[in-house]
Motif scaffolding. Structure first.
Motif, PDB file in Angstrom:
ATOM      1  N   GLU A  28      -5.182  13.251  -6.808  1.00  0.00           N
ATOM      2  CA  GLU A  28      -3.942  13.627  -6.109  1.00  0.00           C
ATOM      3  C   GLU A  28      -3.603  12.615  -5.014  1.00  0.00           C
ATOM      4  O   GLU A  28      -2.440  12.218  -4.846  1.00  0.00           O
ATOM      5  N   LEU A  29      -4.601  12.198  -4.250  1.00  0.00           N
ATOM      6  CA  LEU A  29      -4.359  11.252  -3.167  1.00  0.00           C
ATOM      7  C   LEU A  29      -3.907   9.899  -3.709  1.00  0.00           C
ATOM      8  O   LEU A  29      -2.965   9.281  -3.186  1.00  0.00           O
ATOM      9  N   ALA A  30      -4.561   9.421  -4.758  1.00  0.00           N
ATOM     10  CA  ALA A  30      -4.170   8.138  -5.352  1.00  0.00           C
ATOM     11  C   ALA A  30      -2.767   8.208  -5.937  1.00  0.00           C
ATOM     12  O   ALA A  30      -1.988   7.244  -5.820  1.00  0.00           O
ATOM     13  N   ALA A  31      -2.420   9.333  -6.548  1.00  0.00           N
ATOM     14  CA  ALA A  31      -1.077   9.484  -7.107  1.00  0.00           C
ATOM     15  C   ALA A  31      -0.017   9.443  -6.011  1.00  0.00           C
ATOM     16  O   ALA A  31       1.072   8.869  -6.199  1.00  0.00           O
ATOM     17  N   ALA A  32      -0.303  10.038  -4.866  1.00  0.00           N
ATOM     18  CA  ALA A  32       0.645  10.004  -3.749  1.00  0.00           C
ATOM     19  C   ALA A  32       0.854   8.577  -3.260  1.00  0.00           C
ATOM     20  O   ALA A  32       1.988   8.143  -2.995  1.00  0.00           O
ATOM     21  N   ALA A  33      -0.242   7.814  -3.133  1.00  0.00           N
ATOM     22  CA  ALA A  33      -0.129   6.425  -2.686  1.00  0.00           C
ATOM     23  C   ALA A  33       0.671   5.598  -3.683  1.00  0.00           C
ATOM     24  O   ALA A  33       1.535   4.788  -3.301  1.00  0.00           O
ATOM     25  N   ALA A  34       0.399   5.793  -4.979  1.00  0.00           N
ATOM     26  CA  ALA A  34       1.115   5.027  -6.002  1.00  0.00           C
ATOM     27  C   ALA A  34       2.600   5.378  -6.016  1.00  0.00           C
ATOM     28  O   ALA A  34       3.462   4.497  -6.182  1.00  0.00           O
ATOM     29  N   ALA A  35       2.919   6.654  -5.814  1.00  0.00           N
ATOM     30  CA  ALA A  35       4.320   7.074  -5.800  1.00  0.00           C
ATOM     31  C   ALA A  35       5.073   6.464  -4.623  1.00  0.00           C
ATOM     32  O   ALA A  35       6.206   5.988  -4.771  1.00  0.00           O
ATOM     33  N   ALA A  36       4.443   6.479  -3.441  1.00  0.00           N
ATOM     34  CA  ALA A  36       5.095   5.882  -2.272  1.00  0.00           C
ATOM     35  C   ALA A  36       5.305   4.384  -2.475  1.00  0.00           C
ATOM     36  O   ALA A  36       6.355   3.832  -2.114  1.00  0.00           O
ATOM     37  N   ALA A  37       4.319   3.709  -3.063  1.00  0.00           N
ATOM     38  CA  ALA A  37       4.439   2.264  -3.308  1.00  0.00           C
ATOM     39  C   ALA A  37       5.578   1.963  -4.271  1.00  0.00           C
ATOM     40  O   ALA A  37       6.384   1.045  -4.048  1.00  0.00           O
ATOM     41  N   GLU A  38       5.656   2.730  -5.338  1.00  0.00           N
ATOM     42  CA  GLU A  38       6.707   2.497  -6.329  1.00  0.00           C
ATOM     43  C   GLU A  38       8.093   2.705  -5.731  1.00  0.00           C
ATOM     44  O   GLU A  38       9.029   1.945  -6.005  1.00  0.00           O
ATOM     45  N   ARG A  39       8.233   3.698  -4.865  1.00  0.00           N
ATOM     46  CA  ARG A  39       9.545   4.006  -4.289  1.00  0.00           C
ATOM     47  C   ARG A  39      10.022   2.949  -3.310  1.00  0.00           C
ATOM     48  O   ARG A  39      11.225   2.873  -3.020  1.00  0.00           O
ATOM     49  N   VAL A  40       9.114   2.133  -2.773  1.00  0.00           N
ATOM     50  CA  VAL A  40       9.543   1.053  -1.875  1.00  0.00           C
ATOM     51  C   VAL A  40       9.480  -0.312  -2.562  1.00  0.00           C
ATOM     52  O   VAL A  40       9.526  -1.351  -1.917  1.00  0.00           O
ATOM     53  N   GLY A  41       9.388  -0.290  -3.906  1.00  0.00           N
ATOM     54  CA  GLY A  41       9.555  -1.526  -4.650  1.00  0.00           C
ATOM     55  C   GLY A  41       8.296  -2.270  -5.039  1.00  0.00           C
ATOM     56  O   GLY A  41       8.382  -3.403  -5.528  1.00  0.00           O
ATOM     57  N   ALA A  42       7.132  -1.672  -4.872  1.00  0.00           N
ATOM     58  CA  ALA A  42       5.898  -2.371  -5.247  1.00  0.00           C
ATOM     59  C   ALA A  42       5.745  -2.389  -6.767  1.00  0.00           C
ATOM     60  O   ALA A  42       6.037  -1.419  -7.446  1.00  0.00           O
ATOM     61  N   ASP A  43       5.306  -3.528  -7.290  1.00  0.00           N
ATOM     62  CA  ASP A  43       4.931  -3.644  -8.695  1.00  0.00           C
ATOM     63  C   ASP A  43       3.936  -4.792  -8.813  1.00  0.00           C
ATOM     64  O   ASP A  43       3.510  -5.366  -7.805  1.00  0.00           O
ATOM     65  N   ALA A  44       3.555  -5.124 -10.019  1.00  0.00           N
ATOM     66  CA  ALA A  44       2.550  -6.170 -10.219  1.00  0.00           C
ATOM     67  C   ALA A  44       2.989  -7.504  -9.641  1.00  0.00           C
ATOM     68  O   ALA A  44       2.157  -8.306  -9.200  1.00  0.00           O
ATOM     69  N   ASP A  45       4.286  -7.773  -9.666  1.00  0.00           N
ATOM     70  CA  ASP A  45       4.794  -9.037  -9.123  1.00  0.00           C
ATOM     71  C   ASP A  45       5.023  -8.971  -7.617  1.00  0.00           C
ATOM     72  O   ASP A  45       5.154 -10.004  -6.961  1.00  0.00           O
ATOM     73  N   HIS A  46       5.111  -7.758  -7.078  1.00  0.00           N
ATOM     74  CA  HIS A  46       5.342  -7.562  -5.642  1.00  0.00           C
ATOM     75  C   HIS A  46       4.374  -6.502  -5.119  1.00  0.00           C
ATOM     76  O   HIS A  46       4.779  -5.399  -4.743  1.00  0.00           O
ATOM     77  N   PRO A  47       3.086  -6.824  -5.102  1.00  0.00           N
ATOM     78  CA  PRO A  47       2.092  -5.826  -4.667  1.00  0.00           C
ATOM     79  C   PRO A  47       2.169  -5.568  -3.165  1.00  0.00           C
ATOM     80  O   PRO A  47       2.657  -6.395  -2.399  1.00  0.00           O
ATOM     81  N   LEU A  48       1.687  -4.413  -2.780  1.00  0.00           N
ATOM     82  CA  LEU A  48       1.626  -4.036  -1.376  1.00  0.00           C
ATOM     83  C   LEU A  48       0.200  -3.644  -1.014  1.00  0.00           C
ATOM     84  O   LEU A  48      -0.550  -3.123  -1.844  1.00  0.00           O
ATOM     85  N   ASP A  49      -0.148  -3.899   0.244  1.00  0.00           N
ATOM     86  CA  ASP A  49      -1.440  -3.449   0.752  1.00  0.00           C
ATOM     87  C   ASP A  49      -1.438  -1.933   0.885  1.00  0.00           C
ATOM     88  O   ASP A  49      -0.413  -1.321   1.228  1.00  0.00           O
ATOM     89  N   ALA A  74       9.359   5.346   2.373  1.00  0.00           N
ATOM     90  CA  ALA A  74       9.197   6.458   1.441  1.00  0.00           C
ATOM     91  C   ALA A  74       7.957   7.246   1.824  1.00  0.00           C
ATOM     92  O   ALA A  74       6.928   6.672   2.175  1.00  0.00           O
ATOM     93  N   VAL A  75       8.081   8.556   1.733  1.00  0.00           N
ATOM     94  CA  VAL A  75       6.960   9.445   2.025  1.00  0.00           C
ATOM     95  C   VAL A  75       6.692  10.281   0.786  1.00  0.00           C
ATOM     96  O   VAL A  75       7.611  10.884   0.219  1.00  0.00           O
ATOM     97  N   SER A  76       5.455  10.301   0.345  1.00  0.00           N
ATOM     98  CA  SER A  76       5.057  11.128  -0.793  1.00  0.00           C
ATOM     99  C   SER A  76       3.996  12.111  -0.338  1.00  0.00           C
ATOM    100  O   SER A  76       3.030  11.732   0.320  1.00  0.00           O
ATOM    101  N   GLY A  77       4.186  13.368  -0.704  1.00  0.00           N
ATOM    102  CA  GLY A  77       3.260  14.409  -0.269  1.00  0.00           C
ATOM    103  C   GLY A  77       3.600  14.874   1.134  1.00  0.00           C
ATOM    104  O   GLY A  77       4.691  14.630   1.649  1.00  0.00           O
TER     105      GLY A  77
END
Length: 339
Positions: free
Chosen positions: A255-276, A160-163
């Motif tokens: 804005e930069l943090a929101a882009a990172a969070a959006a990309a993480a969410e779109r590839v399945g990251a959550d509290a139980d499955h965190p990503l670097d 997933a690409v955000s921004g």
């Protein structure tokens, strides 16, 4: 009979600069760090004649690296003559312009006949930055330079690409965006629509009379690159207590943090499955922005773990050839030549 060595020319082609180096497998080069040659970047593959402009930008650093047809220091003539030469490029705009990226891959094969490039691979500079920063692993890489893109790669291979929508419609929080916001603030101070700010005097010192600023930026040929020159000045002003500059830097970090969070969410990251998540690019060197971004990323919750970058975009380009189609990034890679 020993296997022939492989020389991989690696290229990081951004909107501001172009870096070219090499990696060698199968033989020691005698160098702790391979030499890097640099040159100006290009507006990106999505621009008219983007592939031709990319070849032109890569050409001079490649020729300096292989000066007069001789291999770089530490790579002797015998090794170079026996080697298989591959070329891997991360180029700005490749995600938005896949046809141009494929055209570039094909064009690179014959660009330097003396090097006899056997195979070429082209992808986005954001993806080579991801590959290098996380060593090919899943996670999110926030590329914050002249432009800004967050690239997420999930554990199952989703991408997933955000921004990264370019300077006209996107790139919020990037160097180009920060610089442009600072210059707008300077103009608003000049004509009375905005608050007083030290950015006005700083803009005059860098660009000259502000009445001519719009023309100076547009005549550059790459306006985002021109405005990005001012990003460091905005960061410095924020550190010195300029309220207008501080608001710009805080907005950019958000804005930069929101882009990172959006990309993480779109590839399945959550509290139980965190990503670097790793942040790379020229804006890493802006201390006020970097501190704000760390705070903003921490506030996004436990789905993201901030980590240091494991390597550069040049290392990531080398991985395109070392690991090839096994990488989850492969759907966005354009290859030409013999695999």
């Amino acid at each position: 009979m020993s296997e022939s060595p492989t020389v991989v020319l690696v290229v990081d082609l951004g909107k501001t600069s172009c870096r070219v180096s090499y990696r060698v497998s199968g033989v020691p080069t005698g160098e702790s760090e391979p030499r890097v040659e640099t040159g100006p970047g290009t507006p990106g593959l999505a621009e008219p004649d983007g592939a031709a402009a990319a070849v032109a930008a890569i050409d001079a650093p490649v020729r300096r690296l292989w000066s007069g047809g001789a291999p770089p220091p530490g790579l002797d003539d015998r090794v170079a003559a026996d080697a298989t030469t591959l070329l891997a490029v991360g180029a700005a705009g490749a995600l938005a312009a896949p046809t141009a990226a494929a055209e570039l891959a094909a064009g690179l094969l014959g660009a330097w006949p003396e090097l006899a490039v056997r195979s070429a691979a082209v992808t986005s500079d954001a993806l080579t930055a991801h590959l290098g920063a996380l060593a090919g692993a899943a996670g999110v890489v926030l590329v914050a330079g002249t432009g800004a893109t967050a690239v997420g790669v999930g554990t199952a291979g989703s991408v997933a690409v955000s921004g990264g929508w370019g300077p006209v419609l996107g790139d919020e929080g990037s160097g180009g965006w920060i610089g442009a916001a600072g210059l707008r603030a300077a103009l608003r101070d000049l004509d009375g629509r905005g608050p007083r700010t030290g950015l006005r005097a700083a803009a005059e010192a860098m660009f000259g009379a502000l009445q001519q600023l719009p023309r100076a930026v547009s005549d550059d040929g790459a306006p985002a690159r021109a405005t990005a020159r001012f990003a460091g000045t905005v960061d410095d002003a924020a550190a010195q207590g300029d309220r207008v500059a501080a608001d710009i830097i805080d907005h950019a970090a958000g804005e930069l943090a929101a882009a990172a969070a959006a990309a993480a969410e779109r590839v399945g990251a959550d509290a139980d499955h965190p990503l670097d998540v790793s942040v790379v690019g020229g804006l890493v060197g802006l201390p006020t922005l970097a501190a704000g971004l760390r705070r903003r990323l921490a506030a996004e919750g436990s789905a993201l773990r901030q980590v240091a970058s494991a390597g550069s975009a040049l290392d990531g380009a080398a991985l395109l050839m070392a690991r090839g189609p096994a990488l989850p990034h492969e759907p966005h890679v354009h290859r030409a030549g013999v695999s």
